[in-house]
Scaffold this motif. Structure first.
Motif, mmCIF file in Angstrom:
data_model
loop_
_atom_site.group_PDB
_atom_site.id
_atom_site.type_symbol
_atom_site.label_atom_id
_atom_site.label_comp_id
_atom_site.label_asym_id
_atom_site.label_seq_id
_atom_site.Cartn_x
_atom_site.Cartn_y
_atom_site.Cartn_z
ATOM 1 N N LYS A 1 14.754 6.175 -50.611
ATOM 2 C CA LYS A 1 13.613 5.544 -51.288
ATOM 3 C C LYS A 1 13.893 4.061 -51.561
ATOM 4 C CE LYS A 1 11.585 9.591 -53.581
ATOM 5 N NZ LYS A 1 11.288 10.233 -54.886
ATOM 6 N N GLU A 2 15.130 3.768 -51.945
ATOM 7 C CA GLU A 2 15.520 2.378 -52.171
ATOM 8 C C GLU A 2 15.385 1.565 -50.891
ATOM 9 O OE1 GLU A 2 19.470 0.897 -54.183
ATOM 10 O OE2 GLU A 2 19.811 1.129 -52.025
ATOM 11 N N LEU A 3 15.856 2.125 -49.792
ATOM 12 C CA LEU A 3 15.764 1.456 -48.487
ATOM 13 C C LEU A 3 14.306 1.179 -48.126
ATOM 14 C CD1 LEU A 3 17.630 2.669 -45.250
ATOM 15 C CD2 LEU A 3 15.335 1.745 -45.193
ATOM 16 N N LEU A 4 13.459 2.202 -48.273
ATOM 17 C CA LEU A 4 12.051 2.045 -47.900
ATOM 18 C C LEU A 4 11.345 1.039 -48.799
ATOM 19 C CD1 LEU A 4 11.157 5.785 -47.203
ATOM 20 C CD2 LEU A 4 11.538 3.983 -45.518
ATOM 21 N N ASP B 1 10.665 3.836 -40.126
ATOM 22 C CA ASP B 1 11.191 2.822 -41.027
ATOM 23 C C ASP B 1 12.700 2.940 -41.144
ATOM 24 O OD1 ASP B 1 8.582 1.779 -41.976
ATOM 25 O OD2 ASP B 1 8.366 3.819 -42.710
ATOM 26 N N ALA B 2 13.228 4.145 -40.967
ATOM 27 C CA ALA B 2 14.666 4.376 -41.099
ATOM 28 C C ALA B 2 15.065 5.566 -40.246
ATOM 29 C CB ALA B 2 15.034 4.629 -42.563
ATOM 30 N N VAL B 3 16.337 5.587 -39.887
ATOM 31 C CA VAL B 3 16.889 6.680 -39.090
ATOM 32 C C VAL B 3 18.139 7.197 -39.796
ATOM 33 C CG1 VAL B 3 18.037 7.293 -36.909
ATOM 34 C CG2 VAL B 3 16.011 5.814 -36.888
ATOM 35 N N ALA C 1 12.374 -2.364 -47.594
ATOM 36 C CA ALA C 1 11.699 -2.663 -46.324
ATOM 37 C C ALA C 1 10.249 -3.052 -46.576
ATOM 38 C CB ALA C 1 11.782 -1.462 -45.387
ATOM 39 N N ASP C 2 9.604 -2.332 -47.489
ATOM 40 C CA ASP C 2 8.203 -2.605 -47.813
ATOM 41 C C ASP C 2 8.034 -3.983 -48.434
ATOM 42 O OD1 ASP C 2 5.530 -1.765 -47.812
ATOM 43 O OD2 ASP C 2 5.638 -1.226 -49.917
ATOM 44 N N ALA C 3 9.052 -4.422 -49.179
ATOM 45 C CA ALA C 3 9.007 -5.734 -49.825
ATOM 46 C C ALA C 3 9.435 -6.860 -48.891
ATOM 47 C CB ALA C 3 9.893 -5.734 -51.066
#
Length: 252
Positions: free
Chosen positions: A119-122, A49-51, A125-127
């Protein structure tokens, strides 16, 4: 991409990198580590999901790795965070478009701030916040529903059943691309395109025509309007998704 997985990339897995990855795992996020090696990165990247690229002083990734990461993240709509010092951050940042680079941190990184940002990024992304917004305009409700079903997993999709409804929607919303039916009653696709291009708020939105006519004369009429492209309505789902992905990679 699946939810809650991050890759940390560094020249080597030193003490500070191990502390960072431990903090990520303790926060409930799956984490894998890879060195500055394209083969190692590519094995896991499609599931991330992120790098995060962690750079010790003067140890930024080689150019081939940066080039690969930039292309791969743009293709998968992935997000990147950088950790490093001033010169290294400046050197590496230029390799990534703004819609790929999420945030940079100056080393030594505050691990709590980093985890909160991750956590904010994920969560975003989830939304679906990082998905491109498409507006599909067609007077056929069955075709609208079909295209929405095809695209909703990869994009945010809004629908309009007339040119006027599309213009009303655009008065309150932003679109990254408009898929516009060429043959519509009342206000045709070409008329809608003309109105879009005469409005400062919408003139730069890329438009691709949808057309049910494949004869040479009809296709040439569509091309003459100089849209960003066109699709025949007989196009299959996978081909449409692939061509849209190619479009956004080229225009990232």
């Amino acid at each position: 991409m699946s939810r809650n997985q991050v890759m940390v990339i560094a020249q080597k897995e030193n003490f500070l990198v191990r502390v960072l990855t431990k903090k990520i795992i303790e926060s409930g996020i799956d984490c894998v580590f890879a060195t500055y090696n394209i083969n190692n990165i590519s094995k896991e990247l499609k599931d991330m999901d992120a790098v995060t690229v962690y750079m010790d002083e003067g140890m930024s990734p080689p150019e081939d790795v940066l080039h690969y990461l930039g292309d791969a993240l743009a293709e998968e709509n992935g997000k990147l965070m950088l950790i490093g010092e001033g010169d290294d951050l400046k050197k590496v940042t230029r390799w990534f478009p703004s819609d790929v680079l999420y945030k940079s941190f100056t080393r030594p990184v505050n691990n709590e701030e980093y985890i909160d940002t991750l956590k904010e990024l994920l969560s975003k992304a989830d939304a679906g916040e990082f998905k491109k917004q498409l507006l599909v305009v067609d007077d056929d409700p069955n075709y609208l529903s079909l295209v929405r079903e095809w695209l909703k997993g990869s994009y945010k999709v809004a629908m309009a059943n007339s040119g006027l409804q599309a213009l009303k929607w655009l008065g309150k919303n932003k679109a990254d691309l408009i898929l516009l039916d060429h043959e519509m009653p009342v206000t045709s696709g070409p008329q809608v395109l003309e109105m879009l291009r005469n409005d400062d708020e919408t003139k730069d939105i890329p438009v691709m025509f949808l057309t049910g006519k494949s004869d040479k004369k009809s296709v040439m009429e569509v091309i003459a309007l100089k849209p960003e492209g066109y699709f025949l309505k007989t196009i299959e789902r996978e081909e449409l998704l692939e061509k849209l992905k190619e479009f956004f990679i080229l225009h990232s």
